[in-house]
Design an enzyme around this catalytic site. Structure first.
Site, short mmCIF file in Angstrom:
data_model
loop_
_atom_site.label_atom_id
_atom_site.label_comp_id
_atom_site.label_asym_id
_atom_site.label_seq_id
_atom_site.Cartn_x
_atom_site.Cartn_y
_atom_site.Cartn_z
CG HIS A 1 -1.75 1.16 1.44
ND1 HIS A 1 -3.11 1.06 1.67
CD2 HIS A 1 -1.48 2.48 1.42
CE1 HIS A 1 -3.62 2.27 1.78
NE2 HIS A 1 -2.65 3.16 1.64
CG ASP B 1 -8.57 -1.53 -2.29
OD1 ASP B 1 -8.72 -2.44 -1.45
OD2 ASP B 1 -8.26 -0.37 -1.98
CG HIS C 1 -16.34 -0.64 5.18
ND1 HIS C 1 -15.54 -1.18 6.16
CD2 HIS C 1 -15.48 -0.10 4.27
CE1 HIS C 1 -14.26 -0.97 5.87
NE2 HIS C 1 -14.20 -0.32 4.72
N GLY D 1 -13.37 2.78 1.81
CA GLY D 1 -13.39 1.61 0.93
C GLY D 1 -14.55 1.63 -0.05
O1 DOR Z 1 -9.93 2.47 1.54
C1 DOR Z 1 -9.36 1.49 2.00
N1 DOR Z 1 -10.06 0.46 2.53
N2 DOR Z 1 -8.01 1.45 2.00
C2 DOR Z 1 -7.33 0.47 2.65
O2 DOR Z 1 -6.12 0.48 2.60
C3 DOR Z 1 -8.05 -0.58 3.41
C4 DOR Z 1 -9.42 -0.76 2.86
C5 DOR Z 1 -10.29 -1.61 3.78
O3 DOR Z 1 -9.84 -2.67 4.19
O4 DOR Z 1 -11.43 -1.23 4.04
ZN ZN Z 2 -7.18 -2.91 0.00
#
Ligand code: DOR
Ligand code: ZN
Length: 401
Positions: free
Chosen positions: A173, A283, A287, A302
């Site tokens: 990262h 990625d 959530h 995220g």
């Molecule tokens: O936005 C993000 N969400 N960046 C990260 O590095 C981790 C990820 C997450 O795991 O939710």
């Molecule tokens: Zn990630």
């Protein structure tokens, strides 16, 4: 006797369009090609209907969560979303609860994947507290390498050194720990405080620590990051979020590193089309809807979109900007190679029968049907002439149709 499955349609792989043919699958592997369908238990004849058979997509950066965070996503819902998007192999990130920095946690995670995943999988180990643990973690079958987060550079520096002096795949990262510290008063100031220079500095810092390891820079958001990675001989990916999505001040647009402005996005796109970016990953970071409707500055970052990103990236192909061969290199062949998987990414006898049946769609509206994370900034985006996945096959087994 393993059973045979035959699919007839236009076959396309990174080497080009192979014409309308029948792909013969025997058990878990591609057996070969025929002009006409041979006798088989199951024949799916899609000739003359604009369907393509493609090598299955590989996503080297997903968060399927599970373990203590099954309310956000689990190995079944996440892998079902992957299958819906044409993804046949995922590599899962270790920032779980518990973190995958011990043998016990890795074994529990791999067991959950074995029981629940619809697609093939690998996992990354997190940087362990003790340097002596590192070698043991990567000896567990199914572990692709390590993931390094910014805080590891500060809090687990000795273990990071040890990992970087090994020859394992290390996915990084690219931000320095200092980038995570300033408290911003709104998303605009957060983006300004957490700007591109942290990314470029992180890449340069890693190059100083380790001139030789297999370092892969993931989710680069800035043109300078791509250039720095290339300069140091690292491989690098971006996610289409950093090519296409406009920044926003709500929690749905909150992601780390942050979404950049139009100028950066245009240059990122040019670098992608100029073949400077090694591969593309999602990625996918789910959530719960409740978390994502919280305070924009306190809510978890995220973007969840596992079932859609290959289709969104394909819009560049249907618009004539990206060749389909290059697209398939970015989403299938190169990600497989990075993970050390040598029997995926081409339509080739002996390769895994992990393929996608898809065609260009006229128009489609995005909605997360399979992920538990139903709220995504791409929600209700309208896709014109992008990719519609009709079926996903993993090692000869239909996992989405
Ligand atoms: O936005 C993000 N969400 N960046 C990260 O590095 C981790 C990820 C997450 O795991 O939710
Ligand atoms: Zn990630």
């Amino acid at each position: 006797m393993p059973s045979r499955l035959v699919i007839c349609a236009e076959l396309v792989d990174p080497r080009g369009r192979l014409g309308e043919q029948c792909l013969v699958i025997k058990g878990e592997r591609i057996e070969g090609f025929r002009e006409e369908p041979p006798g088989a238990e199951k024949v799916i004849d899609l000739r003359g209907k604009d369907y393509m058979v493609l090598p299955g997509f590989v996503d080297i950066h997903v968060h399927l969560r599970g373990l203590g965070q099954g309310y956000k996503e689990d190995e079944y819902t996440g892998s079902r979303a992957a299958a819906a998007g044409g993804i046949v192999l995922v590599a899962d990130m270790p920032n779980t609860v518990p973190r995958l920095d011990s043998i016990e946690a890795l074994v529990a995670k791999l067991q959950a994947l074995r029981e629940k995943s619809l697609v093939d999988y690998m996992v990354y180990a997190a940087v362990p507290p003790s340097p002596d643990e590192a070698e043991r973690l990567v000896s567990v079958p199914g572990v692709a390498g390590f993931k390094i987060y910014p805080r590891d550079l500060e809090e687990r520096a000795k273990s990071v050194d040890k990992i970087l002096s090994s020859n394992h795949l290390v996915v990084v990262h690219p931000e320095l720990p200092e980038a995570e510290k300033p408290v911003a008063e709104n998303e605009d100031t957060r983006r300004a405080l957490r700007d591109c220079h942290w990314e470029i500095a992180a890449v340069d810092y890693l190059a100083e620590l380790s001139p030789s390891t297999r370092i892969h820079i993931t989710h680069a958001t800035c043109p300078g990051t791509i250039r720095a990675a290339r300069r140091h001989g690292f491989t690098v990916d971006t996610t289409p979020t950093y090519l296409f999505l406009e920044p926003g001040n709500d929690c749905l647009h909150r992601v780390n590193p942050p979404i950049r402005g139009l100028a950066e996005k245009q240059q990122m796109l040019q670098l992608l089309l100029g073949r400077e970016i090694s591969l593309v990953a999602s990625d996918h970071a789910p959530h719960s809807p409740r978390e994502k409707t919280g305070d924009p500055l306190l809510c978890p970052p995220g973007v969840p979109w596992l079932e859609h990103w290959p289709s969104i990236l394909y819009c560049l192909v249907s618009r004539g900007a990206l060749s389909i061969e290059n697209y398939l290199e970015l989403v299938s062949l190169r990600p497989a190679k990075l993970l050390g998987v040598t029997d995926l990414g081409l339509l080739e006898p002996g390769y895994r029968a992990s393929i996608v049946v898809a065609r260009e769609t006229h128009s489609r509206t995005i909605f997360n049907y399979y992920s538990k994370a139903t709220l995504t900034p791409y929600m209700l985006y309208s896709l014109q002439k992008c990719l519609d996945v009709a079926a996903t096959i993993v090692r000869g087994r239909i996992v989405k149709d």
